[in-house]
Design a protein around this motif. Structure first.
Motif, PDB file in Angstrom:
ATOM      1  N   ALA A   2       0.967  -1.256  -0.132  1.00 17.03           N
ATOM      2  CA  ALA A   2      -0.006   0.076   0.028  1.00 17.03           C
ATOM      3  C   ALA A   2       0.967   1.358  -0.071  1.00 17.03           C
ATOM      4  O   ALA A   2       0.433   2.273  -0.612  1.00 17.03           O
ATOM      5  CB  ALA A   2      -0.944   0.080   1.323  1.00 17.03           C
ATOM      6  N   ARG A   3       2.056   1.297   0.913  1.00 21.73           N
ATOM      7  CA  ARG A   3       2.871   2.317   1.022  1.00 21.73           C
ATOM      8  C   ARG A   3       3.420   2.684  -0.460  1.00 21.73           C
ATOM      9  O   ARG A   3       3.665   3.725  -0.889  1.00 21.73           O
ATOM     10  CB  ARG A   3       3.918   2.184   2.010  1.00 21.73           C
ATOM     11  CG  ARG A   3       4.698   3.447   2.181  1.00 21.73           C
ATOM     12  CD  ARG A   3       5.845   3.093   3.404  1.00 21.73           C
ATOM     13  NE  ARG A   3       6.836   3.992   3.292  1.00 21.73           N
ATOM     14  CZ  ARG A   3       7.422   4.782   4.286  1.00 21.73           C
ATOM     15  NH1 ARG A   3       6.744   4.607   5.341  1.00 21.73           N
ATOM     16  NH2 ARG A   3       8.456   5.536   4.016  1.00 21.73           N
ATOM     17  N   ALA A   4       4.167   1.423  -1.153  1.00 16.38           N
ATOM     18  CA  ALA A   4       4.568   1.664  -2.293  1.00 16.38           C
ATOM     19  C   ALA A   4       3.629   2.163  -3.328  1.00 16.38           C
ATOM     20  O   ALA A   4       3.888   3.037  -4.410  1.00 16.38           O
ATOM     21  CB  ALA A   4       5.027   0.334  -3.068  1.00 16.38           C
ATOM     22  N   GLN A   5       2.244   1.776  -3.604  1.00 16.82           N
ATOM     23  CA  GLN A   5       1.378   2.178  -4.338  1.00 16.82           C
ATOM     24  C   GLN A   5       0.959   3.784  -4.308  1.00 16.82           C
ATOM     25  O   GLN A   5       0.933   4.423  -4.944  1.00 16.82           O
ATOM     26  CB  GLN A   5       0.244   1.269  -4.240  1.00 16.82           C
ATOM     27  CG  GLN A   5       0.253   0.107  -4.809  1.00 16.82           C
ATOM     28  CD  GLN A   5      -0.821  -0.847  -4.751  1.00 16.82           C
ATOM     29  OE1 GLN A   5      -1.805  -0.489  -3.842  1.00 16.82           O
ATOM     30  NE2 GLN A   5      -1.040  -1.911  -5.526  1.00 16.82           N
ATOM     31  N   ALA A   6       1.060   4.181  -2.942  1.00 14.99           N
ATOM     32  CA  ALA A   6       0.717   5.516  -2.563  1.00 14.99           C
ATOM     33  C   ALA A   6       2.012   6.619  -3.164  1.00 14.99           C
ATOM     34  O   ALA A   6       1.811   7.556  -3.476  1.00 14.99           O
ATOM     35  CB  ALA A   6       0.723   5.816  -0.958  1.00 14.99           C
ATOM     36  N   ASN A   7       3.179   5.912  -3.060  1.00 11.85           N
ATOM     37  CA  ASN A   7       4.384   6.643  -3.563  1.00 11.85           C
ATOM     38  C   ASN A   7       4.624   6.421  -4.868  1.00 11.85           C
ATOM     39  O   ASN A   7       5.799   6.806  -5.299  1.00 11.85           O
ATOM     40  CB  ASN A   7       5.286   6.438  -2.561  1.00 11.85           C
ATOM     41  CG  ASN A   7       5.316   6.984  -0.983  1.00 11.85           C
ATOM     42  OD1 ASN A   7       4.828   7.933  -0.828  1.00 11.85           O
ATOM     43  ND2 ASN A   7       5.723   6.165  -0.253  1.00 11.85           N
ATOM     44  N   PHE A   8       3.810   5.741  -5.702  1.00 10.63           N
ATOM     45  CA  PHE A   8       4.192   5.483  -7.180  1.00 10.63           C
ATOM     46  C   PHE A   8       5.218   4.820  -7.225  1.00 10.63           C
ATOM     47  O   PHE A   8       6.195   5.130  -7.999  1.00 10.63           O
ATOM     48  CB  PHE A   8       3.935   6.875  -7.938  1.00 10.63           C
ATOM     49  CG  PHE A   8       2.691   7.450  -7.795  1.00 10.63           C
ATOM     50  CD1 PHE A   8       1.619   6.957  -8.503  1.00 10.63           C
ATOM     51  CD2 PHE A   8       2.418   8.455  -7.013  1.00 10.63           C
ATOM     52  CE1 PHE A   8       0.337   7.543  -8.391  1.00 10.63           C
ATOM     53  CE2 PHE A   8       1.255   9.012  -6.624  1.00 10.63           C
ATOM     54  CZ  PHE A   8       0.203   8.675  -7.684  1.00 10.63           C
ATOM     55  N   ARG A   9       5.782   3.962  -6.244  1.00 13.48           N
ATOM     56  CA  ARG A   9       6.962   3.172  -6.664  1.00 13.48           C
ATOM     57  C   ARG A   9       6.870   1.640  -6.547  1.00 13.48           C
ATOM     58  O   ARG A   9       5.454   1.209  -6.257  1.00 13.48           O
ATOM     59  CB  ARG A   9       7.828   3.242  -5.275  1.00 13.48           C
ATOM     60  CG  ARG A   9       8.207   4.824  -5.253  1.00 13.48           C
ATOM     61  CD  ARG A   9       9.099   4.579  -3.663  1.00 13.48           C
ATOM     62  NE  ARG A   9       9.675   6.220  -3.749  1.00 13.48           N
ATOM     63  CZ  ARG A   9       9.891   6.602  -2.457  1.00 13.48           C
ATOM     64  NH1 ARG A   9       9.447   6.178  -1.630  1.00 13.48           N
ATOM     65  NH2 ARG A   9      10.283   7.896  -2.214  1.00 13.48           N
ATOM     66  N   THR A  10       7.724   0.999  -6.995  1.00 11.71           N
ATOM     67  CA  THR A  10       7.712  -0.588  -6.849  1.00 11.71           C
ATOM     68  C   THR A  10       7.701  -1.011  -5.408  1.00 11.71           C
ATOM     69  O   THR A  10       8.344  -0.226  -4.611  1.00 11.71           O
ATOM     70  CB  THR A  10       8.785  -1.457  -7.534  1.00 11.71           C
ATOM     71  OG1 THR A  10       9.912  -1.059  -7.103  1.00 11.71           O
ATOM     72  CG2 THR A  10       8.388  -1.102  -9.145  1.00 11.71           C
TER      73      THR A  10
END
Length: 55
Positions: free
Chosen positions: A24-32
């Motif tokens: 979820a954190r990766a998606q929120a920060n537009f990262r893998t």
């Protein structure tokens, strides 16, 4: 401090709730998820270095 930026393959096991949080954190920060882990660890390393310099 010298930094070796050559990627090294690694495999880790995470509890399901931690994996969900990371995803979820990766998606929120537009990262893998990999990029998110690198960002978190880099930030923590910088904080540790700063704290050690103050002591």
């Amino acid at each position: 401090m010298p930094t070796n930026t050559t990627p090294v393959a690694s495999q880790i096991r995470l509890p399901a709730d931690l994996m969900d949080w990371l995803k979820a954190r990766a998606q929120a920060n537009f990262r893998t998820m990999n990029s998110e882990m690198v960002a978190i660890l880099t930030q923590m390393r910088s904080a540790d270095i700063s704290e050690a310099a103050r002591q």
